[in-house]
Motif scaffolding. Structure first.
Motif, PDB file in Angstrom:
ATOM      1  N   ILE A  12       0.841  -1.202   0.000  1.00 15.50           N
ATOM      2  CA  ILE A  12       0.000   0.000   0.000  1.00 15.50           C
ATOM      3  C   ILE A  12       0.872   1.247   0.000  1.00 15.50           C
ATOM      4  O   ILE A  12       0.585   2.214  -0.721  1.00 15.50           O
ATOM      5  CB  ILE A  12      -0.958  -0.006   1.206  1.00 15.50           C
ATOM      6  N   ASN A  13       1.948   1.232   0.764  1.00 16.30           N
ATOM      7  CA  ASN A  13       2.863   2.372   0.796  1.00 16.30           C
ATOM      8  C   ASN A  13       3.497   2.623  -0.565  1.00 16.30           C
ATOM      9  O   ASN A  13       3.652   3.767  -0.995  1.00 16.30           O
ATOM     10  CB  ASN A  13       3.943   2.175   1.860  1.00 16.30           C
ATOM     11  N   LYS A  14       3.869   1.543  -1.284  1.00 15.77           N
ATOM     12  CA  LYS A  14       4.432   1.690  -2.627  1.00 15.77           C
ATOM     13  C   LYS A  14       3.420   2.348  -3.565  1.00 15.77           C
ATOM     14  O   LYS A  14       3.753   3.243  -4.330  1.00 15.77           O
ATOM     15  CB  LYS A  14       4.816   0.323  -3.206  1.00 15.77           C
ATOM     16  N   ILE A  15       2.178   1.878  -3.498  1.00 19.68           N
ATOM     17  CA  ILE A  15       1.128   2.415  -4.361  1.00 19.68           C
ATOM     18  C   ILE A  15       0.881   3.883  -4.041  1.00 19.68           C
ATOM     19  O   ILE A  15       0.747   4.714  -4.952  1.00 19.68           O
ATOM     20  CB  ILE A  15      -0.159   1.584  -4.224  1.00 19.68           C
ATOM     21  N   MET A  16       0.846   4.222  -2.774  1.00 21.84           N
ATOM     22  CA  MET A  16       0.624   5.615  -2.375  1.00 21.84           C
ATOM     23  C   MET A  16       1.774   6.507  -2.850  1.00 21.84           C
ATOM     24  O   MET A  16       1.547   7.629  -3.319  1.00 21.84           O
ATOM     25  CB  MET A  16       0.469   5.709  -0.860  1.00 21.84           C
ATOM     26  N   LYS A  17       3.002   6.008  -2.775  1.00 22.72           N
ATOM     27  CA  LYS A  17       4.161   6.773  -3.232  1.00 22.72           C
ATOM     28  C   LYS A  17       4.069   7.044  -4.734  1.00 22.72           C
ATOM     29  O   LYS A  17       4.305   8.165  -5.191  1.00 22.72           O
ATOM     30  CB  LYS A  17       5.438   6.003  -2.901  1.00 22.72           C
ATOM     31  N   GLN A  18       3.707   6.011  -5.518  1.00 21.39           N
ATOM     32  CA  GLN A  18       3.542   6.185  -6.962  1.00 21.39           C
ATOM     33  C   GLN A  18       2.429   7.180  -7.267  1.00 21.39           C
ATOM     34  O   GLN A  18       2.560   8.024  -8.153  1.00 21.39           O
ATOM     35  CB  GLN A  18       3.238   4.842  -7.633  1.00 21.39           C
ATOM     36  N   TYR A  19       1.336   7.085  -6.534  1.00 22.28           N
ATOM     37  CA  TYR A  19       0.200   7.983  -6.738  1.00 22.28           C
ATOM     38  C   TYR A  19       0.600   9.427  -6.464  1.00 22.28           C
ATOM     39  O   TYR A  19       0.289  10.338  -7.228  1.00 22.28           O
ATOM     40  CB  TYR A  19      -0.952   7.570  -5.827  1.00 22.28           C
ATOM     41  N   LYS A  20       1.331   9.653  -5.367  1.00 22.20           N
ATOM     42  CA  LYS A  20       1.764  11.007  -5.026  1.00 22.20           C
ATOM     43  C   LYS A  20       2.703  11.572  -6.080  1.00 22.20           C
ATOM     44  O   LYS A  20       2.628  12.759  -6.420  1.00 22.20           O
ATOM     45  CB  LYS A  20       2.431  11.010  -3.648  1.00 22.20           C
ATOM     46  N   LYS A  21       3.588  10.727  -6.630  1.00 22.67           N
ATOM     47  CA  LYS A  21       4.489  11.173  -7.691  1.00 22.67           C
ATOM     48  C   LYS A  21       3.693  11.623  -8.917  1.00 22.67           C
ATOM     49  O   LYS A  21       3.981  12.656  -9.518  1.00 22.67           O
ATOM     50  CB  LYS A  21       5.433  10.043  -8.104  1.00 22.67           C
ATOM     51  N   LEU A  22       2.702  10.809  -9.292  1.00 11.87           N
ATOM     52  CA  LEU A  22       1.884  11.144 -10.456  1.00 11.87           C
ATOM     53  C   LEU A  22       1.131  12.446 -10.243  1.00 11.87           C
ATOM     54  O   LEU A  22       1.064  13.299 -11.137  1.00 11.87           O
ATOM     55  CB  LEU A  22       0.900  10.007 -10.768  1.00 11.87           C
TER      56      LEU A  22
END
Length: 91
Positions: free
Chosen positions: A57-67
């Motif tokens: 979940i943390n990985k997904i949130m990090k990718q989302y924030k980058k986008l």
């Protein structure tokens, strides 16, 4: 006379083929209605629970924030506007 008979036979054959296709599609739709998602029945789908690790979940949130950060950048705004330089190339 033989052309009329040939046309009638072709119409009958086409009709039978179309009926077979329609029956197949109806059966497929009925199976999909009763099956649910994947191998889960509709009754099981109501209570479906999934476990995901916090690291994922943390990985997904990090990718989302980058986008999202990239979307808010000035360059992204220019690309969305569809602006071009003096040679007609997109900026």
């Amino acid at each position: 006379m033989s052309d009329e008979i040939r046309n009638q036979i072709n119409d009958i054959i086409e009709g039978e083929i179309q009926l077979g296709i329609n029956d197949y599609l109806e059966e497929k739709q009925e199976k999909e209605k009763h099956q649910g998602m994947g191998f889960v029945t509709p009754e099981d789908a109501k209570e479906l629970k999934v476990k995901i690790s916090n690291a994922e979940i943390n990985k997904i949130m990090k990718q989302y924030k980058k986008l999202k950060k990239k979307e808010k950048s000035n360059l992204s705004q220019v690309k969305r506007m569809g602006l071009v330089d003096k040679h007609g190339r997109p900026l």
